[in-house]
Design a protein around this motif. Structure first.
Motif, PDB file in Angstrom:
ATOM      1  N   VAL A  38       0.898  -1.087  -0.253  1.00 56.57           N
ATOM      2  CA  VAL A  38       0.046   0.034  -0.096  1.00 56.57           C
ATOM      3  C   VAL A  38       0.740   1.292  -0.060  1.00 56.57           C
ATOM      4  CG1 VAL A  38      -1.206  -1.232   1.269  1.00 56.57           C
ATOM      5  CG2 VAL A  38       0.278   0.556   2.403  1.00 56.57           C
ATOM      6  N   ASN A  39       0.178   1.957  -0.425  1.00 56.01           N
ATOM      7  CA  ASN A  39       0.925   4.112  -0.616  1.00 56.01           C
ATOM      8  C   ASN A  39       0.270   4.363   0.922  1.00 56.01           C
ATOM      9  OD1 ASN A  39       2.331   3.261  -2.897  1.00 56.01           O
ATOM     10  ND2 ASN A  39       1.227   3.802  -4.172  1.00 56.01           N
ATOM     11  N   ALA A  40       1.343   5.197   1.276  1.00 56.91           N
ATOM     12  CA  ALA A  40       1.105   5.985   2.856  1.00 56.91           C
ATOM     13  C   ALA A  40       1.151   7.399   2.322  1.00 56.91           C
ATOM     14  CB  ALA A  40       1.366   5.830   4.226  1.00 56.91           C
ATOM     15  N   PRO A  41       0.345   8.602   2.463  1.00 55.42           N
ATOM     16  CA  PRO A  41       0.596   9.681   2.152  1.00 55.42           C
ATOM     17  C   PRO A  41       1.221  10.245   3.091  1.00 55.42           C
ATOM     18  CG  PRO A  41      -1.597   9.693   2.796  1.00 55.42           C
ATOM     19  CD  PRO A  41      -0.581   8.266   2.751  1.00 55.42           C
ATOM     20  N   ILE A  42       2.714  10.885   2.411  1.00 54.69           N
ATOM     21  CA  ILE A  42       3.606  11.282   3.559  1.00 54.69           C
ATOM     22  C   ILE A  42       3.964  13.540   3.246  1.00 54.69           C
ATOM     23  CG2 ILE A  42       6.041  12.000   3.769  1.00 54.69           C
ATOM     24  CD1 ILE A  42       4.839   9.114   4.739  1.00 54.69           C
ATOM     25  N   MET A  43       3.353  14.288   4.061  1.00 54.97           N
ATOM     26  CA  MET A  43       3.926  15.904   4.447  1.00 54.97           C
ATOM     27  C   MET A  43       5.018  16.310   4.284  1.00 54.97           C
ATOM     28  SD  MET A  43       1.065  19.168   5.698  1.00 54.97           S
ATOM     29  CE  MET A  43       1.961  18.338   6.864  1.00 54.97           C
ATOM     30  N   VAL A  44       5.912  16.117   3.122  1.00 54.27           N
ATOM     31  CA  VAL A  44       6.973  17.279   3.449  1.00 54.27           C
ATOM     32  C   VAL A  44       7.101  18.709   3.543  1.00 54.27           C
ATOM     33  CG1 VAL A  44       9.080  17.462   2.523  1.00 54.27           C
ATOM     34  CG2 VAL A  44       8.417  15.460   1.816  1.00 54.27           C
ATOM     35  N   VAL A  45       7.429  19.182   4.786  1.00 56.08           N
ATOM     36  CA  VAL A  45       6.950  20.577   4.803  1.00 56.08           C
ATOM     37  C   VAL A  45       8.282  21.333   4.055  1.00 56.08           C
ATOM     38  CG1 VAL A  45       6.750  21.774   7.071  1.00 56.08           C
ATOM     39  CG2 VAL A  45       5.636  20.174   6.963  1.00 56.08           C
ATOM     40  N   GLU A  46       7.574  22.485   3.471  1.00 53.79           N
ATOM     41  CA  GLU A  46       8.569  23.748   3.256  1.00 53.79           C
ATOM     42  C   GLU A  46       9.520  24.095   3.774  1.00 53.79           C
ATOM     43  OE1 GLU A  46      10.088  25.481   0.126  1.00 53.79           O
ATOM     44  OE2 GLU A  46       8.117  24.860  -0.519  1.00 53.79           O
TER      45      GLU A  46
END
Length: 371
Positions: free
Chosen positions: A154-162
């Motif tokens: 499965v794919n897990a979403p990842i938020m990379v912050v600016e």
């Protein structure tokens, strides 16, 4: 032998039997990918392994309008997150179904994120929580591929912050954006186990308030911090979408026994997650939003006084007397042994209002914005 250890032993035994029973029925481990987050240096990948029927038919569910796509952390992955939330909400027509899971502890998994490949295992409760450094990802939304030893990847979403982000928003969930009347046992059980997942009441005006705060800062990350169980992840993700709230990682907890107690400490969970965010993002000042029904004022006040340069402001939703009684048994605010002036004395402003509309008006009136 302590009571907590005994409870954990019983839980493990019941879960092992559940795995064997469901495996004989043809079920396989299924990875649930939660929304992770991080910086351009390191990211936190979150997921859980549970037993699932691979033949189960998913019910169709209409994807709602996504109003937040002007935000920096938006795009195709956000669409995927919303689709997943709606599918899971459709599967759990009654809230109680999301709590009856058989977790797969110590399952070998391979995590591929950016330039890194990590081989690890889930913990005893089936959770995966790892920090991956030197991943090589750019700011924005990405996906981590999680490959279990048994079951489908499965794919897990990842938020990379600016890296240039200087401000961010941390919001409580229960009685801040959604009326759940936690932690009173009877009402909590009704809301979590019985009530239809799509009928939870939103706190009026919180969407408006958050849109005002985020209007001029598309790079600002948003986090939802709650003592709610990870089992409610899909429900709350669906709720956030349906009520026009900004998408962001949710930091929830596990209600099971620990080595030292029958239940995990909600206060310690929130404090540790706040510390993690301060460490992960050393250049961000945070705007903290919660309610006065439980410990948010004290937790936020403590953080503001210990790290005044890291907290831009605090906004607290004031529960009405009925909500206070349902929340903690008294018509007055929980634990009044503090004063807003404690934090304000360290230069951290505090505003209070009965809902998001009042908080929004106070913020505009006093120039109390984080941007």
């Amino acid at each position: 032998m302590g009571l907590a250890h005994f409870a954990r032993t019983i839980e493990d035994a019941v879960n092992r039997r559940g795995i064997v029973k469901r495996r004989h029925a043809g079920w396989l481990p299924q990875i649930i990918g939660y929304t992770g987050y991080g910086s351009t240096s390191a990211v936190r990948v979150l997921a859980r392994a549970v037993m699932a029927d691979p033949q189960a038919e998913k019910k169709p569910f209409a994807l709602p309008f996504l109003p937040n796509l002007t935000h920096k952390y938006a795009g195709n992955v956000v669409q995927d997150i919303a689709t997943l939330a709606n599918e899971k909400a459709a599967e759990a027509e009654r809230g109680w179904r999301q709590f009856f899971t058989t977790q797969v502890g110590f399952l070998p998994v391979t995590v591929i994120i950016g330039e890194q490949t990590i081989r690890t295992r889930t913990d005893r409760s089936g959770y995966l929580d790892i920090v991956v450094e030197n991943h090589g990802l750019t700011p924005g939304w990405h996906e981590a591929l999680i490959i279990p030893a048994a079951g489908e990847p499965v794919n897990a979403p990842i938020m990379v912050v600016e890296p240039q982000a200087k401000l961010g928003l941390i919001s409580d969930i229960d009685d801040t954006i959604v009326v759940t009347w936690l932690p009173r046992a009877m009402l909590a059980a009704w809301n979590s186990f019985v009530k239809h997942t799509n009928t939870r009441q939103a706190v009026p005006g919180m969407s408006t308030f958050y849109q005002t705060l985020l209007a001029d800062a598309p790079e600002a990350p948003v986090f939802y911090l709650s003592t709610g169980a990870w089992n409610t992840y899909s429900t709350f993700l669906n709720f956030i979408q349906l009520n026009d709230l900004p998408i962001g990682p949710m930091l929830l907890t596990d209600w099971g026994p620990t080595p030292t107690g029958l239940f995990r400490s909600g206060q310690e969970h929130k404090k540790s997650q706040l510390r993690n965010l301060l460490i992960m993002f050393p250049n961000i000042e945070w705007f903290l939003v919660g309610d006065d029904g439980q410990n948010d004022p004290h937790i936020y006040d403590e953080l503001a006084r210990e790290h005044p340069s890291r907290v831009r402001g605090i906004a607290l939703r004031e529960l009405n007397p009925v909500e206070h009684v349902l929340s903690h048994g008294s018509p007055e605010a929980y634990r009044k042994d503090r004063d807003d002036k404690d934090a304000e004395g360290d230069g951290v402003p505090v505003i209070r209002g009965k809902d998001g509309f009042e908080l929004d008006a106070l913020a505009r009136r006093h120039g109390f914005t984080i941007f």
